[in-house]
Design an enzyme around this catalytic site. Structure first.
Site, PDB file in Angstrom:
ATOM      1  N   GLU A 119       0.871  -1.174   0.000  1.00 24.28           N
ATOM      2  CA  GLU A 119       0.000   0.000   0.000  1.00 24.28           C
ATOM      3  C   GLU A 119       0.903   1.218   0.000  1.00 24.28           C
ATOM      4  O   GLU A 119       1.923   1.244   0.705  1.00 24.28           O
ATOM      5  CB  GLU A 119      -0.898   0.014   1.234  1.00 24.28           C
ATOM      6  CG  GLU A 119      -1.741   1.285   1.363  1.00 24.28           C
ATOM      7  CD  GLU A 119      -2.586   1.311   2.630  1.00 24.28           C
ATOM      8  OE1 GLU A 119      -3.102   0.234   3.010  1.00 24.28           O
ATOM      9  OE2 GLU A 119      -2.712   2.389   3.246  1.00 24.28           O
ATOM     10  N   GLU A 124      -1.691  11.500   3.975  1.00 27.50           N
ATOM     11  CA  GLU A 124      -2.733  11.353   4.976  1.00 27.50           C
ATOM     12  C   GLU A 124      -2.620  12.526   5.937  1.00 27.50           C
ATOM     13  O   GLU A 124      -1.521  13.011   6.216  1.00 27.50           O
ATOM     14  CB  GLU A 124      -2.584  10.050   5.762  1.00 27.50           C
ATOM     15  CG  GLU A 124      -2.838   8.794   4.957  1.00 27.50           C
ATOM     16  CD  GLU A 124      -2.658   7.557   5.806  1.00 27.50           C
ATOM     17  OE1 GLU A 124      -3.667   6.906   6.123  1.00 27.50           O
ATOM     18  OE2 GLU A 124      -1.499   7.234   6.144  1.00 27.50           O
TER      19      GLU A 124
END
Length: 438
Positions: A119, A124
């Site tokens: 991933e 974020e």
């Protein structure tokens, strides 16, 4: 690219991902999130994409929000890329528990379930902390043998994530780099992937050598911000995206790459104490782990004795004793996770050195256990080795696997024998952790 110049989402490039993740066995999308994703919370207007999170109870969740991806609902990629520069210009909302993300997942789980196939989190944000954003890489093995590395970017004075900024990732076969407004804040060439129970990792640069697709979402609550939730004044929250663009590198990519060898922490290594045969385990036969497993995870990390734990939050319960001179663990309640029942020993591990973990083991009937070496809570429960999952049987066998310590030196690393999810008794002896390749 998508410049979001229209009046609705371009479904030739994106699809809506709705719900809570329950259909994948991930209610709360695996992070205890509190939102239900809907199509209505994603709009395109005035040249931008808007993902809105609001306090609107939906299908049992207290919030509604949106999530889109360049993967079709039929499981086939609308767009995926292997390498390149992936970037977006966006401004992000603030607030407790507000969690916007711009990230990538593999179009096909070539190497196994998360996070074995990888991933890539390009950006974020914790809305509670708008002065910073994060970039992270997830890899290793299928959970819980996963590992992650990354860093955070701090905005210059006078601006923060509530303003428009460009978030970019440059992905090449032997290096991945993270940027904010073309300011490089993290890069890495160090990752690995390995199949559960396999003694050797896949050839580098796996798992980051296959196509990945792009996701944009705005989560609410969850583990990323320790379960915090926004106040009514902080909602609705809007993640606004000006554009998303993906570039190929002129001239192509050099696939002839080798995994870098981390530098050795020689000063720390030379100071570490070893025992018979160069073993870092003082009690290889686990002589001091009798009785019912403790429910507390509080340990003296400098001790040389083993700890026998049963994690009650996962339903684990077990007893152990010496049987014919061999440590036997008998599960009374196997629990819901492999780490529901654990035998743990702390030991020092130095960066840049190759270690071999060996042990003898058997079980009353065929079953697997999970063995790994990692960090304690003071090191964020970091994963240092792959999680080895040998299959045991009634006959005692010798098991062996090897790993390189790529993390910073940890003087109180922990070797875990995870014995949960099965009620079959296990016997372990002759444990060693030694250095190889000197």
């Amino acid at each position: 690219n998508d410049e979001f110049d229209g009046s609705k989402l371009d479904l030739t490039k994106w699809s809506y991902q709705t719900g809570t993740g329950a259909e994948y066995g991930l209610d709360g999308w695996g992070n205890a999130e509190k939102e239900y994703y809907t199509e209505q919370n994603v709009t395109v207007k005035g040249g931008t994409l808007r993902i809105v999170a609001q306090a609107e109870p939906t299908e049992g969740k207290p919030y509604a929000s949106g999530r889109i991806r360049t993967m079709g609902s039929d499981g086939k990629a609308l767009f995926a890329t292997r390498f390149g520069r992936v970037e977006a210009r966006m401004k992000l909302p603030a607030g407790d528990g507000i969690w916007p993300a711009f990230w990538m997942l593999p179009a096909v789980d070539t190497y196994g379930a998360w996070a074995a196939s990888g991933e890539i989190d390009i950006m974020e944000s914790r809305g509670r902390l708008p002065n910073r954003v994060y970039g992270t890489l997830h890899y290793g093995q299928t959970w819980p043998g996963n590992k992650y590395t990354g860093d955070r970017y701090s905005f210059p004075e006078g601006t923060d994530s509530r303003d428009f900024h460009r978030y970019a990732l440059e992905w090449e076969p032997g290096e991945i780099r993270w940027y904010v407004d073309d300011d490089l804040f993290y890069k890495t060439s160090s990752w690995w992937g390995q199949g559960t129970g396999e003694p050797d990792p896949w050839a580098y640069p796996a798992p980051f050598d296959v196509p990945f697709y792009v996701l944009l979402n705005l989560a609410v609550g969850g583990n990323f911000d320790d379960g915090r939730e926004p106040s009514p004044a902080e909602l609705p929250a809007v993640m606004e995206v000006d554009w998303v663009r993906v570039f190929e590198k002129e001239g192509g990519y050099d696939m002839n790459v080798k995994k870098p060898v981390p530098p050795r922490d020689e000063a720390a290594f030379e100071a570490f104490e070893t025992f018979a045969g160069g073993n870092y385990i003082a009690d290889p036969d686990m002589l001091e782990a009798d009785g019912e497993a403790m429910s507390s995870n509080r340990m003296d990390m400098n001790a040389r004795s083993w700890y026998f734990l049963a994690l009650s939050e996962f339903g684990g319960r077990a007893v152990s004793s010496l049987k014919d001179g061999v440590r036997e663990a008998v599960p009374k309640a196997p629990g819901s996770e492999v780490h529901s029942i654990q035998l743990i020993q702390h030991l020092p591990i130095a960066k840049g050195y190759d270690y071999v973990i060996e042990f003898d083991a058997s079980a009353d009937a065929e079953r697997t256990i999970a063995v790994k070496l990692g960090g304690d809570g003071d090191n964020g429960w970091a994963v240092y080795s792959s999680q080895y999952a040998p299959r045991l049987g009634p006959e005692t066998a010798r098991f062996r696997y090897r790993f390189t310590m790529e993390n910073a030196t940890d003087r109180t690393a922990r070797l875990e024998f995870n014995l949960g999810k099965s009620d079959i008794p296990v016997r372990i002896s002759n444990v060693s952790v030694t250095v190889t390749g000197l």
